[in-house]
Design a protein around this motif. Structure first.
Motif, mmCIF file in Angstrom:
data_model
loop_
_atom_site.group_PDB
_atom_site.id
_atom_site.type_symbol
_atom_site.label_atom_id
_atom_site.label_comp_id
_atom_site.label_asym_id
_atom_site.label_seq_id
_atom_site.Cartn_x
_atom_site.Cartn_y
_atom_site.Cartn_z
ATOM 1 N N ASN A 132 0.812 -1.218 0.000
ATOM 2 C CA ASN A 132 0.000 0.000 0.000
ATOM 3 C C ASN A 132 0.847 1.272 0.000
ATOM 4 N N SER A 133 2.145 1.128 -0.138
ATOM 5 C CA SER A 133 3.049 2.281 -0.021
ATOM 6 C C SER A 133 2.655 3.409 -0.972
ATOM 7 N N SER A 134 2.702 4.615 -0.441
ATOM 8 C CA SER A 134 2.376 5.791 -1.252
ATOM 9 C C SER A 134 3.631 6.469 -1.791
ATOM 10 N N ILE A 135 4.778 5.845 -1.618
ATOM 11 C CA ILE A 135 6.044 6.482 -1.984
ATOM 12 C C ILE A 135 6.196 6.718 -3.479
ATOM 13 N N GLY A 136 5.590 5.895 -4.317
ATOM 14 C CA GLY A 136 5.632 6.123 -5.758
ATOM 15 C C GLY A 136 6.749 5.388 -6.483
ATOM 16 N N VAL A 137 7.821 5.032 -5.796
ATOM 17 C CA VAL A 137 8.909 4.278 -6.414
ATOM 18 C C VAL A 137 8.432 2.843 -6.625
ATOM 19 N N HIS A 138 8.759 2.272 -7.787
ATOM 20 C CA HIS A 138 8.269 0.935 -8.131
ATOM 21 C C HIS A 138 8.697 -0.092 -7.070
ATOM 22 N N VAL A 139 7.815 -1.017 -6.785
ATOM 23 C CA VAL A 139 8.046 -2.028 -5.750
ATOM 24 C C VAL A 139 9.310 -2.849 -6.005
ATOM 25 N N THR A 140 9.655 -3.100 -7.257
ATOM 26 C CA THR A 140 10.849 -3.905 -7.527
ATOM 27 C C THR A 140 12.114 -3.172 -7.089
ATOM 28 N N PHE A 141 12.162 -1.862 -7.261
ATOM 29 C CA PHE A 141 13.324 -1.116 -6.777
ATOM 30 C C PHE A 141 13.357 -1.131 -5.255
ATOM 31 N N ARG A 142 12.212 -0.914 -4.634
ATOM 32 C CA ARG A 142 12.164 -0.914 -3.161
ATOM 33 C C ARG A 142 12.605 -2.265 -2.615
ATOM 34 N N PHE A 143 12.173 -3.338 -3.257
ATOM 35 C CA PHE A 143 12.543 -4.687 -2.847
ATOM 36 C C PHE A 143 14.056 -4.889 -2.999
ATOM 37 N N ALA A 144 14.612 -4.504 -4.154
ATOM 38 C CA ALA A 144 16.054 -4.640 -4.381
ATOM 39 C C ALA A 144 16.839 -3.830 -3.352
ATOM 40 N N HIS A 145 16.329 -2.676 -3.000
ATOM 41 C CA HIS A 145 16.962 -1.825 -1.987
ATOM 42 C C HIS A 145 17.032 -2.547 -0.636
ATOM 43 N N GLU A 146 15.925 -3.123 -0.232
ATOM 44 C CA GLU A 146 15.895 -3.826 1.065
ATOM 45 C C GLU A 146 16.780 -5.072 1.011
ATOM 46 N N LEU A 147 16.792 -5.764 -0.116
ATOM 47 C CA LEU A 147 17.698 -6.903 -0.291
ATOM 48 C C LEU A 147 19.153 -6.469 -0.109
ATOM 49 N N ALA A 148 19.489 -5.327 -0.674
ATOM 50 C CA ALA A 148 20.860 -4.826 -0.598
ATOM 51 C C ALA A 148 21.309 -4.623 0.844
ATOM 52 N N HIS A 149 20.413 -4.161 1.695
ATOM 53 C CA HIS A 149 20.776 -3.989 3.108
ATOM 54 C C HIS A 149 21.257 -5.308 3.711
ATOM 55 N N ILE A 150 20.565 -6.384 3.387
ATOM 56 C CA ILE A 150 20.894 -7.683 3.981
ATOM 57 C C ILE A 150 22.049 -8.356 3.249
ATOM 58 N N LEU A 151 22.037 -8.322 1.931
ATOM 59 C CA LEU A 151 23.080 -9.006 1.155
ATOM 60 C C LEU A 151 24.463 -8.399 1.336
ATOM 61 N N PHE A 152 24.525 -7.087 1.370
ATOM 62 C CA PHE A 152 25.817 -6.414 1.386
ATOM 63 C C PHE A 152 26.176 -5.829 2.741
ATOM 64 N N GLY A 153 25.236 -5.921 3.668
ATOM 65 C CA GLY A 153 25.519 -5.465 5.020
ATOM 66 C C GLY A 153 25.645 -3.963 5.136
ATOM 67 N N ASN A 154 25.717 -3.541 6.356
ATOM 68 C CA ASN A 154 25.904 -2.145 6.699
ATOM 69 C C ASN A 154 26.727 -2.113 7.977
ATOM 70 N N ASP A 155 26.952 -0.942 8.473
ATOM 71 C CA ASP A 155 27.783 -0.812 9.663
ATOM 72 C C ASP A 155 27.197 -1.531 10.876
ATOM 73 N N ASN A 156 25.894 -1.556 10.967
ATOM 74 C CA ASN A 156 25.260 -2.165 12.130
ATOM 75 C C ASN A 156 24.117 -3.065 11.669
ATOM 76 N N GLN A 157 24.324 -4.359 11.748
ATOM 77 C CA GLN A 157 23.316 -5.317 11.296
ATOM 78 C C GLN A 157 22.143 -5.444 12.268
#
Length: 135
Positions: free
Chosen positions: A45-70
């Motif tokens: 239901n997101s109103s952000i406007g960015v296509h869901v596939t990009f949003r999904f890939a973005h969230e995947l990137a957080h987990i796949l490539f890690g960040n400073d604080n998991q």
């Protein structure tokens, strides 16, 4: 976009990442990734406007490539200045552009079409150009 969504789901499954698409959240609730639980929640239901596939890939990137604080919970934000979010945007662009342009010669790659397809803001232009060149 169905092929891309299936590809992203395949990546998630191969990497033991749980994905939940839900229509029970308010339009203002962002998508989430919870690296410590290897889980992604996508708000249909997101109103952000960015296509869901990009949003999904973005969230995947957080987990796949890690960040400073998991241990963090990451919320999708298109205009953030947080370095962790910017990295996830760039990595999502790389994931998607490699899939989209896998067999496309450079002269047929159009960054404007790419940005329009995913409804990305103009601030992404240089990132998109870089990702498409590298694909």
């Amino acid at each position: 976009m169905t092929d891309l969504l299936n590809y992203l789901l395949f990546i998630a499954i191969r990497n033991d990442i749980k994905v939940e698409f839900t229509d029970l959240l308010s339009p203002s609730t962002p998508d989430l990734s919870i690296p410590s639980e290897r889980k992604i929640i996508i708000n249909e239901n997101s109103s952000i406007g960015v296509h869901v596939t990009f949003r999904f890939a973005h969230e995947l990137a957080h987990i796949l490539f890690g960040n400073d604080n998991q241990d963090y919970v990451y919320q999708f934000s298109i205009g953030t200045k947080k370095e962790s979010e910017r990295k996830a945007h760039k990595r999502a662009l790389r994931i998607i552009s490699r899939f989209v342009y896998n067999e496309t010669p450079m002269e047929y790659r159009n960054y404007v079409d790419f940005m329009n397809a995913f409804n990305l803001p103009s601030s992404f232009e240089n990132w998109v150009k870089d990702a498409i060149k590298a694909a």
